[in-house]
Design an enzyme around this catalytic site. Structure first.
Site, PDB file in Angstrom:
ATOM      1  CE  LYS A 144      -4.236   1.090   2.554  1.00 44.26           C
ATOM      2  NZ  LYS A 144      -4.856   0.876   3.868  1.00 44.26           N
TER       3      LYS A 144
HETATM    4  C1  E4P Z   1      -8.259   1.823   3.959  1.00 45.42           C
HETATM    5  O1  E4P Z   1      -7.458   1.137   3.412  1.00 45.42           O
HETATM    6  C2  E4P Z   1      -7.998   2.607   5.164  1.00 45.42           C
HETATM    7  O2  E4P Z   1      -7.174   1.819   5.977  1.00 45.42           O
HETATM    8  C3  E4P Z   1      -9.235   2.908   5.960  1.00 45.42           C
HETATM    9  O3  E4P Z   1     -10.391   2.525   5.262  1.00 45.42           O
HETATM   10  C4  E4P Z   1      -9.293   4.280   6.534  1.00 45.42           C
HETATM   11  O4  E4P Z   1     -10.500   4.429   7.239  1.00 45.42           O
HETATM   12  P1  E4P Z   1     -10.768   5.620   8.279  1.00 45.42           P
HETATM   13  O5  E4P Z   1     -10.953   6.874   7.512  1.00 45.42           O
HETATM   14  O6  E4P Z   1     -12.012   5.201   9.008  1.00 45.42           O
HETATM   15  O7  E4P Z   1      -9.549   5.672   9.163  1.00 45.42           O
END
Ligand code: E4P
Length: 217
Positions: free
Chosen positions: A83
């Protein structure tokens, strides 16, 4: 639609995985912090549990360092998805890592233009953050819809991974739009089962059943 669990909580992932509901997992530095676990150790454990893609996020800010971190994370298991953030350096890292055959998830996407760049750089997944746009009074789901339209217009193969999902309704909307994947916290996935009429109907059935005086077992 594929379901990814947005968590580094191994028991919570296992519970959903045992029900056949987990097509993959996404983690990020905040979720690693919340787990209290070592990133390499917990990611290895998740990869052994879940057959699908498991996103592990780099924390470097320059392309070369992201590439080095991505290569190290990818050594954990074959189902690792590296990622990287949606920055210019992140796109450079995406291009190199995807060129090496690694799955790449480009995260922190907040615009159609960013999503186009990620697709051009060879991203396997693009992660538009719905909830965080809603938080600033923008329409997160509209972004999912716009990216869907643009990707379909040009046949981009990058999968739309709706992220920052906060409610079960977000999941319904993402599915209706045609997001390829939704990643949601375990509690949100479990909330999908709830409906007041189900509860009300069950309560009535239980009352009536008691009146019959019968037993099945
Ligand atoms: C996705 O890959 C992220 O880790 C995640 O969905 C972020 O979510 P949040 O905005 O609730 O922290």
């Amino acid at each position: 639609m594929k379901f990814f669990v947005d968590s580094a909580d191994v028991p919570a992932i296992k519970e959903l995985n045992d029900l056949g509901m987990v097509d993959g997992v996404t983690t990020n530095p905040s979720l690693i912090l919340k787990s209290g676990r070592d990133i390499l150790e917990v990611t290895r454990e998740i990869c052994a549990l879940v057959a699908g893609p498991v996103s592990a996020e780099v924390v470097a800010l320059t392309a070369n360092e992201m590439i080095a971190e991505g290569r190290k994370l990818a050594e954990i298991a074959e189902n690792i998805t590296v990622k990287v953030p949606l920055t210019w350096d992140g796109l450079k890292a995406c291009k190199v890592l995807s060129g090496e055959g690694k799955m790449v998830n480009v995260t922190l996407c907040f615009s159609v233009n960013q999503a186009i760049l990620a697709a051009k750089a060879g991203a396997t997944f693009i992660s538009p953050f719905v909830g965080r746009l809603d938080d600033i009074n923008m329409d997160g789901m509209e972004l999912i819809s716009d990216i869907r339209q643009v990707y379909d217009n040009y046949g981009y193969e990058t999968q739309i991974l709706a992220a920052s999902i906060r409610t079960a309704n977000h999941i319904t909307q993402a599915a209706l739009i045609g997001a390829d994947v939704v990643t949601a916290p375990p509690a949100v996935i479990k909330a999908m089962v709830s409906h007041p009429l189900t509860d009300k109907g069950l309560e009535q059935f239980m009352k009536d059943w008691a009146k019959t005086g019968q037993k099945i077992l």
